[in-house]
Write an enzyme that holds these catalytic residues in place. Structure first.
Site, PDB file in Angstrom:
ATOM      1  CE  LYS A 193      -6.460  -7.098   5.843  1.00 25.82           C
ATOM      2  NZ  LYS A 193      -7.279  -6.110   5.116  1.00 25.82           N
ATOM      3  CD  GLU A 268       5.792  -5.740  -4.515  1.00 23.63           C
ATOM      4  OE1 GLU A 268       6.287  -4.604  -4.299  1.00 23.63           O
ATOM      5  OE2 GLU A 268       4.795  -5.933  -5.204  1.00 23.63           O
ATOM      6  CB  CYS A 302       4.687  -1.133  -5.316  1.00 26.00           C
ATOM      7  SG  CYS A 302       4.448  -2.585  -6.309  1.00 26.00           S
ATOM      8  CD  GLU A 401       5.282   3.625  -2.313  1.00 24.40           C
ATOM      9  OE1 GLU A 401       4.987   3.185  -1.191  1.00 24.40           O
ATOM     10  OE2 GLU A 401       5.436   2.901  -3.306  1.00 24.40           O
TER      11      GLU A 401
HETATM   12  P1  ADP Z   1      -1.436   1.322   1.737  1.00 18.32           P
HETATM   13  O1  ADP Z   1      -0.494   2.132   2.563  1.00 18.32           O
HETATM   14  O2  ADP Z   1      -1.002   1.142   0.351  1.00 18.32           O
HETATM   15  O3  ADP Z   1      -2.875   1.649   1.983  1.00 18.32           O
HETATM   16  P2  ADP Z   1      -1.193  -0.721   3.602  1.00 18.32           P
HETATM   17  O4  ADP Z   1       0.186  -1.201   3.710  1.00 18.32           O
HETATM   18  O5  ADP Z   1      -1.755   0.188   4.626  1.00 18.32           O
HETATM   19  O6  ADP Z   1      -1.314  -0.130   2.199  1.00 18.32           O
HETATM   20  O7  ADP Z   1      -2.211  -1.925   3.470  1.00 18.32           O
HETATM   21  C1  ADP Z   1      -1.967  -3.071   2.711  1.00 18.32           C
HETATM   22  C2  ADP Z   1      -2.713  -4.216   3.340  1.00 18.32           C
HETATM   23  O8  ADP Z   1      -2.238  -4.404   4.665  1.00 18.32           O
HETATM   24  C3  ADP Z   1      -4.211  -4.011   3.474  1.00 18.32           C
HETATM   25  O9  ADP Z   1      -4.868  -5.248   3.252  1.00 18.32           O
HETATM   26  C4  ADP Z   1      -4.350  -3.588   4.909  1.00 18.32           C
HETATM   27  O10 ADP Z   1      -5.632  -3.859   5.445  1.00 18.32           O
HETATM   28  C5  ADP Z   1      -3.307  -4.425   5.576  1.00 18.32           C
HETATM   29  N1  ADP Z   1      -2.833  -3.920   6.877  1.00 18.32           N
HETATM   30  C6  ADP Z   1      -2.761  -2.653   7.306  1.00 18.32           C
HETATM   31  N2  ADP Z   1      -2.268  -2.589   8.558  1.00 18.32           N
HETATM   32  C7  ADP Z   1      -2.019  -3.869   8.947  1.00 18.32           C
HETATM   33  C8  ADP Z   1      -1.494  -4.475  10.123  1.00 18.32           C
HETATM   34  N3  ADP Z   1      -1.111  -3.758  11.169  1.00 18.32           N
HETATM   35  N4  ADP Z   1      -1.367  -5.814  10.132  1.00 18.32           N
HETATM   36  C9  ADP Z   1      -1.704  -6.561   9.070  1.00 18.32           C
HETATM   37  N5  ADP Z   1      -2.212  -6.052   7.949  1.00 18.32           N
HETATM   38  C10 ADP Z   1      -2.368  -4.726   7.861  1.00 18.32           C
END
Ligand code: ADP
Length: 500
Positions: A193, A268, A302, A401
């Site tokens: 995904k 990560e 990161c 961060e």
């Molecule tokens: P950022 O904060 O850098 O935007 P995220 O950690 O929110 O990154 O998102 C990284 C990935 O995790 C994306 O593919 C996002 O769609 C996915 N994601 C966000 N929330 C969830 C969740 N509750 N469960 C699984 N995947 C998630």
């Protein structure tokens, strides 16, 4: 300066993207989401919608996970040399389609085209070739048990099963490939995904996987939102492992949500990485290194060196040098010739970074340079490269961060021994990366041992190398990607004893 790509190629990509939503890849076929829903994809350089993608949900993830399960036994039993051949073929195809991938990545994420080409396309090909080598080299060991009698005992490394790979938006293509490559080498099948902000190059990856000849169901790609598609992967009983790259907050949510079938989880996560410059450092390297360590990819990295610690004897010179770089850095659309720093990925990210700058100023930091949205680029999510001085531990900008081009510069003095410098560097909840600049090898190596970080870069970094483990201490993650540890993370270890 001329654009380093053919204008006709860009036109073709734009018209293809405008022709309809990108689809999910499930069981070897591109299909719409079961719900029929789609989501918009925004060009961060203009703020305009330029594409859309299928919004995968629970039902799509379930179909993808089932396809991956059906494909698993056959893939796990495929001779390793054949798995390697397919990975190598995919690497060649990625290179052959490099311009299309890099243009799409730059449009989608905003990163400079050359970064999309080198870090994205070439980085992905490197990941595949490196991991193709592992396919034939994953082995167990023979062991001598201590029990009475005569034994033949050995270990087997077996693929862990169906892997849910969830990737972020900051390096979408190479991150997707860096997850599937070791998983496939190990004999796993995948539900991938991409992030909702940047789904497009994952779809190209899907096309190339089919063209390379990977059988149906080996890699399934579900574009969609984190809280729907992502969450459905994490709590799916048919997914054996989740490999996640993203924020620490979401990483923790994934750990909580993955307990149903006790998935294997590697994470990560975020960082607040220290960049430590001693008085004897070669400043002609340390200054540009520190500047691009935070301004590269607009700080959306990161491992970004977001906290700078400089010896007081050279503090002014270093900070002035970084500020000069900040003033002269060419900020613009990723596809504009000469762009060194693109926009932030989204309005949300722009708001978040600006609010951190404001909070820093509110807590007493000085905005030494930058700190503003770029006024002549109102349509896109552009921000000035920013340096904050007068920052101290306890401020949110120092602890949290930001994921933007915002550097917190701090000094240490003659009186600070290496333990004191390390204590400052280690004083956040993160432990992903770190950098040391000094000509004194003893200083560098003594400090290296004192830093709580998964990566230490002494006098310069080698970038992300598929052979070097990547991952964090403390709340920067669980486990390592890349290297032997990275591919072994997609295996289970079985102990076998034979009484002779
Ligand atoms: P950022 O904060 O850098 O935007 P995220 O950690 O929110 O990154 O998102 C990284 C990935 O995790 C994306 O593919 C996002 O769609 C996915 N994601 C966000 N929330 C969830 C969740 N509750 N469960 C699984 N995947 C998630």
């Amino acid at each position: 300066m001329n654009a380093p790509f053919a204008a006709a190629a860009l036109d073709q990509i734009r018209s293809e993207l405008a022709s309809g939503p990108r689809q999910l890849l499930i069981d070897g076929r591109f299909v719409p989401a079961a719900s029929g829903e789609t989501f918009d994809v925004v060009d961060p350089a203009t703020g305009q919608v330029f594409a859309s993608a299928a919004s995968g949900g629970r039902e799509d993830v379930d179909r993808a996970a089932q396809a991956a399960r059906r494909a698993f036994d056959g893939w796990a039993a495929t001779p390793p040399a054949q798995r390697a051949r397919l990975l190598l073929r995919l690497a060649d195809l990625i290179e052959a389609h490099g311009e299309r991938i890099a243009l799409t990545e730059s449009l989608d994420n905003g990163m400079p085209f050359m970064m999309a080409k080198f870090a994205g396309v070439m980085g992905a090909a490197d990941q595949l070739r490196y991991n193709a080598g592992w396919a034939t080299k994953i082995t167990g060991e023979t062991v001598q048990p201590s029990a009475p009698g005569e034994w033949h005992a050995f270990t087997l490394r077996e693929p862990v099963g169906v892997v849910g790979a969830i990737v972020p938006w900051n390096f979408p293509f190479v991150m997707s490939v860096a997850k599937i490559a070791p998983a496939l080498a190990a004999g796993c099948t995948v539900v991938l995904k991409p992030a909702e902000q940047t789904p497009l190059t994952a779809v190209i990856l899907g096309e190339l996987l089919l063209e390379a000849g990977f059988p149906a169901g080996i890699v399934n790609i579900v574009t969609g939102y984190g809280e729907t598609a992502g969450a459905a992967i994490v709590d799916h009983p048919g997914v054996d492992k989740v490999s996640f790259t993203g924020s620490t907050a979401v990483g923790k949510a994934i750990v909580r949500a993955s307990t149903g079938n006790l998935k294997r989880v590697t994470l990560e996560l975020g960082g607040k990485s220290p960049n430590i410059i001693f008085a004897d450092a070669d400043l002609s390297k340390a200054i540009p290194g520190a500047a691009m360590g935070i301004f590269g990819n607009a700080g959306q990295v990161c491992a970004a060196g977001s906290r700078l610690f400089v010896h007081e004897a050279v503090f002014d010179e270093v900070v002035e040098g970084i500020k000069e770089r900040a003033r002269t850095l060419k900020v613009g659309p990723g596809l504009a010739p000469g762009t060194e720093m693109g926009p932030l990925v989204s309005q949300e990210q722009l708001d978040r970074v600006l609010s951190y700058v404001e909070s820093g100023a509110g807590e007493g930091a000085t905005i030494s340079v930058g700190g503003q949205r770029l006024s002549d680029q109102d349509a896109g999510y552009f921000i000035q490269p920013t340096v904050l001085t007068g920052t101290v531990s306890g401020m949110r900008v120092v602890e949290e961060e930001i994921f933007g081009p915002v550097l917190c510069a701090m000094k240490f003095g003659e009186g600070d021994d290496l333990d004191a410098v390390a204590a400052q560097a280690n004083s956040t909840e993160y432990g992903l990366s770190s950098a040391i600049w000094t000509r004194d090898l003893s200083t560098a190596l003594k400090l290296c041992r004192r830093l709580k970080a998964g990566t230490v870069r002494i006098n310069g970094g080698a970038g992300v190398d598929p052979g070097l483990p990547l991952g964090g201490y403390k709340q920067s993650g669980w486990g390592r990607e890349n290297g032997r540890a990275g591919v072994e993370a997609y295996t289970e270890l079985k102990a076998v004893t034979v009484a002779l």
